[in-house]
Design a protein around this motif. Structure first.
Motif, short mmCIF file in Angstrom:
data_model
loop_
_atom_site.label_atom_id
_atom_site.label_comp_id
_atom_site.label_asym_id
_atom_site.label_seq_id
_atom_site.Cartn_x
_atom_site.Cartn_y
_atom_site.Cartn_z
N TYR A 58 24.10 -10.51 -5.98
CA TYR A 58 22.78 -9.96 -6.26
C TYR A 58 22.85 -8.45 -6.44
O TYR A 58 23.74 -7.78 -5.91
CB TYR A 58 21.82 -10.23 -5.09
N ALA A 59 21.87 -7.94 -7.18
CA ALA A 59 21.58 -6.51 -7.19
C ALA A 59 20.18 -6.35 -6.63
O ALA A 59 19.36 -7.26 -6.72
CB ALA A 59 21.64 -5.95 -8.62
N LEU A 60 19.91 -5.20 -6.02
CA LEU A 60 18.59 -4.93 -5.46
C LEU A 60 17.99 -3.73 -6.18
O LEU A 60 18.56 -2.64 -6.17
CB LEU A 60 18.68 -4.66 -3.97
N LEU A 61 16.85 -3.95 -6.83
CA LEU A 61 16.13 -2.88 -7.52
C LEU A 61 14.86 -2.56 -6.74
O LEU A 61 14.01 -3.42 -6.55
CB LEU A 61 15.77 -3.31 -8.94
N ILE A 62 14.76 -1.30 -6.29
CA ILE A 62 13.60 -0.86 -5.51
C ILE A 62 12.82 0.15 -6.33
O ILE A 62 13.36 1.19 -6.73
CB ILE A 62 14.04 -0.22 -4.18
N ILE A 63 11.57 -0.16 -6.59
CA ILE A 63 10.71 0.68 -7.43
C ILE A 63 9.68 1.39 -6.57
O ILE A 63 9.03 0.77 -5.73
CB ILE A 63 10.01 -0.18 -8.50
N PHE A 64 9.55 2.70 -6.78
CA PHE A 64 8.55 3.49 -6.08
C PHE A 64 7.54 4.04 -7.08
O PHE A 64 7.92 4.73 -8.04
CB PHE A 64 9.19 4.67 -5.34
N GLN A 65 6.28 3.74 -6.84
CA GLN A 65 5.18 4.28 -7.65
C GLN A 65 4.13 4.86 -6.71
O GLN A 65 3.88 4.29 -5.64
CB GLN A 65 4.54 3.20 -8.52
N ILE A 180 13.88 -7.73 -6.98
CA ILE A 180 13.02 -6.57 -7.23
C ILE A 180 12.01 -6.39 -6.10
O ILE A 180 11.34 -7.33 -5.69
CB ILE A 180 12.24 -6.73 -8.56
N ILE A 181 11.95 -5.15 -5.59
CA ILE A 181 10.91 -4.76 -4.63
C ILE A 181 10.11 -3.64 -5.28
O ILE A 181 10.68 -2.63 -5.70
CB ILE A 181 11.52 -4.23 -3.32
N LYS A 182 8.80 -3.81 -5.36
CA LYS A 182 7.95 -2.79 -5.98
C LYS A 182 7.00 -2.22 -4.93
O LYS A 182 6.17 -2.93 -4.38
CB LYS A 182 7.16 -3.41 -7.14
N PHE A 183 7.16 -0.93 -4.66
CA PHE A 183 6.33 -0.25 -3.67
C PHE A 183 5.27 0.61 -4.36
O PHE A 183 5.60 1.43 -5.22
CB PHE A 183 7.18 0.68 -2.79
N PHE A 184 4.03 0.44 -3.95
CA PHE A 184 2.98 1.39 -4.30
C PHE A 184 2.60 2.10 -3.01
O PHE A 184 2.09 1.48 -2.08
CB PHE A 184 1.75 0.70 -4.89
N LEU A 185 2.88 3.40 -2.94
CA LEU A 185 2.53 4.18 -1.76
C LEU A 185 1.06 4.57 -1.87
O LEU A 185 0.69 5.42 -2.68
CB LEU A 185 3.42 5.42 -1.64
N HIS A 186 0.26 3.93 -1.05
CA HIS A 186 -1.20 4.03 -1.14
C HIS A 186 -1.70 5.24 -0.35
O HIS A 186 -1.85 5.18 0.87
CB HIS A 186 -1.81 2.73 -0.62
N LEU A 187 -1.94 6.32 -1.04
CA LEU A 187 -2.39 7.58 -0.45
C LEU A 187 -3.90 7.74 -0.66
O LEU A 187 -4.41 7.44 -1.74
CB LEU A 187 -1.66 8.74 -1.11
N SER A 188 -4.60 8.21 0.35
CA SER A 188 -6.04 8.48 0.19
C SER A 188 -6.24 9.79 -0.54
O SER A 188 -5.38 10.69 -0.50
CB SER A 188 -6.74 8.52 1.55
N LYS A 189 -7.36 9.94 -1.19
CA LYS A 189 -7.66 11.17 -1.92
C LYS A 189 -7.76 12.36 -0.96
O LYS A 189 -7.33 13.47 -1.28
CB LYS A 189 -8.95 11.01 -2.71
#
Length: 292
Positions: A58-65, A180-189
């Motif tokens: 396996y390969a592990l792809l980690i996405i940060f948005q 695939i792991i897709k992270f959305f870092l949920h920041l408040s305004k």
């Protein structure tokens, strides 16, 4: 940890709404315990990284948005600091180059994929093509797409096809061994405002701030709509999104590390088992070394 991870995981985006997630959530953890907890998670992940490399399956792809100031860079640095750098590769995607624009929007991201046995981290990703371009559709004109020579021609059908391309791209990857792991870092305004002010007040962080950041902040609602739609359209069982609370950086790092660790555990990795012939050669090599 698994219960916590379940709160963040989105594998079916049909009913997804950002309003259901608290950017300040910490799952009962306290800041003073964060360093020890994170250290333990990284130590476990290190062992599994070695198995990932040895198994070579396996390969592990980690996405940060995330929005600006959500802490992507520091999250990557802290959660992956204890891993073997030879088994990791980090790509930070900026504005596309002239060469990039001569290809389809997935081209440069495909070139940056990790090999089997390795962990690839994409700081921003192919999702910029349905995020910033959704807020600023004029950027799409640089792609010189057939039939798209005016922003008025960029309609819902166009976006539907782009989401479809992303789903197909990710399905192809997962079918062929890339997890695939897709992270959305949920920041408040509100928290973004506080972090921007700190960047302005601290000379060592001035370089991180740009007047353009304020202009983009004024489009906050448009970006939230774009993120929500992208997650709704691309969250699948084999390529899920994780909505990570980002107002408390110390907890963000715990949550990210927990997801990465659990994902590797779920692969049930094993070191390669030698055949009888290979084992006999190994024993012979041992005897030769012991005779020296």
């Amino acid at each position: 940890m698994s219960n916590m991870i379940g709160k963040f995981r989105i594998s079916n985006g049909k009913k997804f709404s950002l309003n259901d997630f608290d950017a300040g959530y910490a799952d009962g953890f306290e800041k003073e315990d964060a360093k020890e907890v994170l250290s333990g998670l990284i130590e476990e992940t290190f062992d599994l990284q070695t198995e990932l490399y040895a198994a070579n399956k396996y390969a592990l792809l980690i996405i940060f948005q995330a929005m600006d100031a959500a802490g992507k860079d520091s999250a990557i640095a802290h959660t992956l600091s204890g891993l073997n750098p030879q088994g990791c590769q980090v790509y930070s995607f900026k504005q596309p180059s002239t060469e990039d624009y001569e290809h389809d929007f997935l081209w440069r991201h495909y070139r940056a994929l990790p090999e089997r046995g390795r962990i690839g981290i994409h700081n921003r990703s192919h999702y910029e093509n349905v995020l910033i371009t959704k807020v600023h559709p004029e950027l799409l004109l640089k792609e010189n797409l057939p039939g798209i020579d005016d922003v008025k021609l960029i309609d819902n059908k166009f976006w539907a096809k782009r989401y479809e391309s992303i789903r197909a791209f990710e399905k192809h990857l997962t079918d062929n061994g890339t997890v695939i792991i897709k992270f959305f870092l949920h920041l408040s305004k509100h928290e973004q405002k506080e972090r921007f002010l700190k960047r302005i007040d601290d000379p060592k962080k001035n370089w991180k701030f740009s007047a353009a950041d304020i202009e983009e902040r004024e489009r906050w609602g448009d970006y939230m709509d774009a993120y929500e739609k992208a997650i709704q359209e691309t969250a699948t069982k084999n390529s899920p999104w994780y909505i990570i609370p980002a107002d408390k950086k110390w907890f963000t790092r715990i949550a990210i590390s927990s997801v990465i660790l659990q994902t590797l555990k779920d692969l049930k990795l094993q070191y390669p088992v030698l055949s009888k012939e290979e084992k006999e050669k190994l024993d012979e090599s041992k005897k030769l070394l012991e005779k020296e």
